[in-house]
Design a protein around this motif. Structure first.
Motif, mmCIF file in Angstrom:
data_model
loop_
_atom_site.group_PDB
_atom_site.id
_atom_site.type_symbol
_atom_site.label_atom_id
_atom_site.label_comp_id
_atom_site.label_asym_id
_atom_site.label_seq_id
_atom_site.Cartn_x
_atom_site.Cartn_y
_atom_site.Cartn_z
ATOM 1 N N UNK A 18 0.832 -1.208 0.000
ATOM 2 C CA UNK A 18 0.000 0.000 0.000
ATOM 3 C C UNK A 18 0.867 1.259 0.000
ATOM 4 N N UNK A 19 1.913 1.255 0.806
ATOM 5 C CA UNK A 19 2.708 2.464 0.990
ATOM 6 C C UNK A 19 3.683 2.756 -0.145
ATOM 7 N N UNK A 20 3.757 1.881 -1.125
ATOM 8 C CA UNK A 20 4.561 2.190 -2.325
ATOM 9 C C UNK A 20 3.954 3.388 -3.041
ATOM 10 N N UNK A 21 2.628 3.375 -3.209
ATOM 11 C CA UNK A 21 1.917 4.495 -3.830
ATOM 12 C C UNK A 21 1.338 5.412 -2.758
ATOM 13 N N UNK A 22 0.866 4.793 -1.670
ATOM 14 C CA UNK A 22 0.410 5.529 -0.482
ATOM 15 C C UNK A 22 -0.753 6.473 -0.768
ATOM 16 N N UNK A 23 -1.773 5.942 -1.410
ATOM 17 C CA UNK A 23 -2.986 6.715 -1.633
ATOM 18 C C UNK A 23 -4.185 5.784 -1.529
ATOM 19 N N UNK A 24 -5.278 6.297 -0.990
ATOM 20 C CA UNK A 24 -6.475 5.467 -0.814
ATOM 21 C C UNK A 24 -7.151 5.153 -2.144
ATOM 22 N N UNK A 25 -6.793 5.865 -3.203
ATOM 23 C CA UNK A 25 -7.451 5.694 -4.492
ATOM 24 C C UNK A 25 -6.763 4.675 -5.392
ATOM 25 N N UNK A 52 -6.557 0.613 3.876
ATOM 26 C CA UNK A 52 -7.208 1.753 3.227
ATOM 27 C C UNK A 52 -8.060 2.517 4.234
ATOM 28 N N UNK A 53 -8.797 1.782 5.065
ATOM 29 C CA UNK A 53 -9.647 2.461 6.047
ATOM 30 C C UNK A 53 -8.823 3.229 7.072
ATOM 31 N N UNK A 78 -18.142 3.981 5.690
ATOM 32 C CA UNK A 78 -19.267 3.079 5.969
ATOM 33 C C UNK A 78 -19.179 1.819 5.102
ATOM 34 N N UNK A 79 -18.896 2.016 3.814
ATOM 35 C CA UNK A 79 -18.786 0.879 2.900
ATOM 36 C C UNK A 79 -17.602 0.001 3.279
ATOM 37 N N UNK A 80 -16.512 0.638 3.685
ATOM 38 C CA UNK A 80 -15.319 -0.109 4.100
ATOM 39 C C UNK A 80 -15.599 -0.937 5.347
ATOM 40 N N UNK A 81 -16.339 -0.370 6.284
ATOM 41 C CA UNK A 81 -16.702 -1.107 7.498
ATOM 42 C C UNK A 81 -17.535 -2.343 7.163
#
Length: 203
Positions: A18-25, A52-53, A78-81
């Protein structure tokens, strides 16, 4: 290799990826094959959702966030939860199937939480360890800050050992028939058009 050694390694793999790009998108891809007999793909997906959350929660606490953007982000959280809960249930289904042939002993007891909810805590713990370690080594932080974070990191690392041990013991107890699994669906009401009175009233 024990289950939790595998799980902790996959969680770290996810967080590093995740942290290679480090963006939630960023887009998601799972390197592990989806297979009912294997759990690795479920563990990878579970930790990705958590990661991501984690960053959603950072973003929404920005005091300068645009209210419209905040509402959009709240919907994403909410969707992530819901995704997180669904993944926990998928992981428990894996264990239910794995141990379906086990006949619990008459003296068998139920655990206070299912294996998957303990694994959920292990995934979140991996994120805490990663980010606390980051803070303990942050170049622009004060020495006092880094030392305080190092102490917290030591506690988190000890907690991971304890939680990993507890999960291993739980799985062994289930395998030996000393404990049995009983899984309850979450039955969340606020996402259901029929159970949430606000949503029901909009029909």
């Amino acid at each position: 290799m024990s289950f939790t050694v595998t799980a902790n390694a996959i969680f770290l793999e996810v967080i590093n990826k995740y942290h290679v790009i480090n963006t939630v998108d960023q887009s998601f891809s799972n390197p592990y094959i989806e297979n009912d007999q294997l759990i690795e793909h479920l563990l990878f997906r579970k930790c990705w959702i958590d990661t991501v959350q984690w960053h959603y929660e950072d973003i929404i606490r920005d005091p300068e966030i645009d209210p419209v953007a905040a509402l959009t982000l709240k919907r994403q959280i909410d969707a992530s939860n819901q995704d997180r809960t669904d993944m926990v249930e998928y992981i428990d289904s894996y264990f239910l199937k794995k141990y379906a042939h086990i006949t619990p002993k008459p003296s068998a007891k139920i655990n206070s939480e299912s294996p998957a909810w303990a694994i959920d805590r292990l995934s979140i713990l991996a994120l805490k360890i990663y980010h606390m370690d980051e803070e303990a080594r942050r170049p622009d932080a004060t020495e006092a800050h880094k030392q305080a974070c190092k102490k917290k990191l030591d506690v988190l690392l000890e907690q991971r050992i304890d939680l990993s041990t507890a999960i291993e013991e739980l799985l062994l107890d289930i395998e030996n028939g000393d404990k049995y699994m009983k899984v309850y669906k979450q039955m969340k009401m606020y996402n259901d058009d029929e159970l949430n009175p606000v949503l029901r009233g909009q029909k």
